[in-house]
Design an enzyme around this catalytic site. Structure first.
Site, short mmCIF file in Angstrom:
data_model
loop_
_atom_site.label_atom_id
_atom_site.label_comp_id
_atom_site.label_asym_id
_atom_site.label_seq_id
_atom_site.Cartn_x
_atom_site.Cartn_y
_atom_site.Cartn_z
N GLY A 1 1.37 -0.93 -0.56
CA GLY A 1 0.00 0.38 -0.50
C GLY A 1 0.43 1.44 0.28
O GLY A 1 1.65 1.02 -0.15
N ASN A 2 -0.14 2.43 0.13
CA ASN A 2 0.73 3.33 -0.10
C ASN A 2 -0.04 5.09 -0.21
O ASN A 2 -1.13 4.62 -0.34
CB ASN A 2 1.95 3.66 -1.33
CG ASN A 2 0.51 3.13 -2.40
OD1 ASN A 2 0.06 4.09 -3.15
ND2 ASN A 2 1.58 1.66 -3.15
N SER B 1 9.47 3.65 -2.51
CA SER B 1 9.19 1.90 -2.56
C SER B 1 9.82 1.24 -1.63
O SER B 1 11.10 1.69 -1.35
CB SER B 1 9.60 2.30 -3.85
OG SER B 1 9.58 0.77 -4.75
N GLY B 2 9.11 0.36 -1.35
CA GLY B 2 9.81 -0.70 -0.49
C GLY B 2 10.49 -0.79 0.96
O GLY B 2 10.80 -1.04 1.45
N SER C 1 7.09 5.66 -4.36
CA SER C 1 6.22 4.28 -4.76
C SER C 1 6.04 3.95 -5.74
O SER C 1 6.17 4.83 -6.82
CB SER C 1 4.79 4.57 -3.99
OG SER C 1 3.95 3.66 -4.41
N SER C 2 6.24 2.47 -6.48
CA SER C 2 6.06 2.37 -7.63
C SER C 2 5.08 2.99 -8.72
O SER C 2 4.31 2.58 -9.88
CB SER C 2 6.03 0.99 -8.17
OG SER C 2 5.43 -0.17 -6.79
N ASP C 3 3.62 3.55 -7.23
CA ASP C 3 2.42 3.51 -7.94
C ASP C 3 2.18 4.54 -8.27
O ASP C 3 1.17 5.21 -8.31
CB ASP C 3 1.50 2.78 -6.81
CG ASP C 3 1.47 1.66 -6.70
OD1 ASP C 3 1.06 1.55 -7.98
OD2 ASP C 3 1.29 0.53 -5.93
N HIS D 1 -3.88 4.28 -1.37
CA HIS D 1 -4.05 2.75 -2.15
C HIS D 1 -3.83 1.62 -1.19
O HIS D 1 -2.39 1.50 -0.61
CB HIS D 1 -3.28 2.98 -2.96
CG HIS D 1 -2.68 1.12 -4.12
ND1 HIS D 1 -4.38 0.31 -4.33
CD2 HIS D 1 -2.05 0.22 -4.21
CE1 HIS D 1 -4.02 -0.73 -4.60
NE2 HIS D 1 -2.57 -0.98 -4.92
N TYR E 1 -24.70 16.55 9.95
CA TYR E 1 -24.79 15.58 10.32
C TYR E 1 -23.16 16.76 11.24
O TYR E 1 -22.49 17.03 11.22
CB TYR E 1 -24.11 14.54 9.59
CG TYR E 1 -23.89 13.91 10.96
CD1 TYR E 1 -24.16 12.54 11.83
CD2 TYR E 1 -22.09 13.50 10.63
CE1 TYR E 1 -23.16 11.52 12.71
CE2 TYR E 1 -21.33 12.75 11.41
CZ TYR E 1 -22.59 11.82 12.55
OH TYR E 1 -21.18 10.90 12.80
ZN LIG Z 1 -1.13 -1.92 -5.48
#
Ligand SMILES: [Zn+2]
Length: 233
Positions: free
Chosen positions: A31-32, A48-49, A77-79, A98, A231
């Site tokens: 996730g990220n 990333s990672g 991140s790779s995303d 994500h 609300y």
């Molecule tokens: Zn993914």
């Protein structure tokens, strides 16, 4: 941008990344989360990672809206390009999350949108959570992460979906993306999505023919969102 503001942006992204990890929405590095300063065109995103247990707010990577890293020794991140395309396409959001949270991913892998079955869903999402079809092979080979973001934005545009009313989607065969006015709201939407995904699956097991009335959906969503919301404090 002032250095303190850059630090704030990194801290905001860090809080959301730790939020998804600590609430169990993410295991390993699946996730990220990111936070955008739209006036500067810069967002902070998880590197990333890097395992969550070792993550520090200083590790967040600053990237501009051209995809250029502006401050970090770490790779983003790779995303990152998916986040970037969503930020470019959805002009009123400043945070993206994500995750491969399990119940939402169950629906994504089944390539099914999550229907509105009750007021919990209605409080957060004004309609079903769409499951966006698989990306074509040519798009995956061309630029997978960028095309993923474009596919999400195109789907919302083609189906006249308001990303602020339905701030979550599933990607067929993959998992979920959520977003919001802030990174923290994107995180809260990820929590809400996971809960709704679980409840929808179990509810449909008890009754596969639920017909939740549209007027209850409208009532619940509009009392929390939009001009006539009442609300809260
Ligand atoms: Zn993914």
């Amino acid at each position: 941008m002032a250095k303190s503001t850059l630090s704030e942006l990194k801290k905001e992204a860090f809080e959301s990344n730790m939020g998804v990890f600590e609430s169990g929405l993410v295991v390993l590095t699946w996730g990220n989360a990111s936070a955008l300063d739209r006036s500067q065109g810069i967002f902070a995103i998880k590197p990333s990672g890097v395992p969550y247990s070792a993550l520090k707010w200083q590790d967040m990577v600053l990237v501009d809206l051209d995809g250029k890293v502006v401050d970090s020794t770490l790779k983003p991140s790779s995303d990152t390009l998916t986040h970037l395309e969503i930020y470019k396409g959805f002009k009123n959001i400043n945070g993206i999350v994500h995750t491969h949270s399990e119940w939402a991913t169950v629906w994504a892998q089944a390539c099914k949108s999550i229907p509105v079955l009750g007021t919990t869903h209605s409080d957060h999402f004004f309609g079903e959570i769409p499951c966006i079809p698989y990306l074509s092979e040519s798009k995956i080979l061309a630029s997978y992460e960028k095309e993923t973001g474009i596919q999400i934005v195109d789907f919302y545009n083609k189906n006249s979906l308001n990303p602020q009313y339905v701030p979550a989607c599933l990607l067929g065969g993959h998992a979920s993306f959520t977003w919001g006015e802030t990174s923290n709201i994107a995180f809260q939407n990820a929590v809400a999505l996971e809960s709704c995904a679980k409840m929808a699956f179990l509810s449909l097991n008890l009754n596969s023919k639920i017909e939740f009335p549209d007027y209850i959906l409208k009532k619940h969503f509009t009392r929390k969102h939009g001009e006539n919301a009442y609300y809260g404090q």
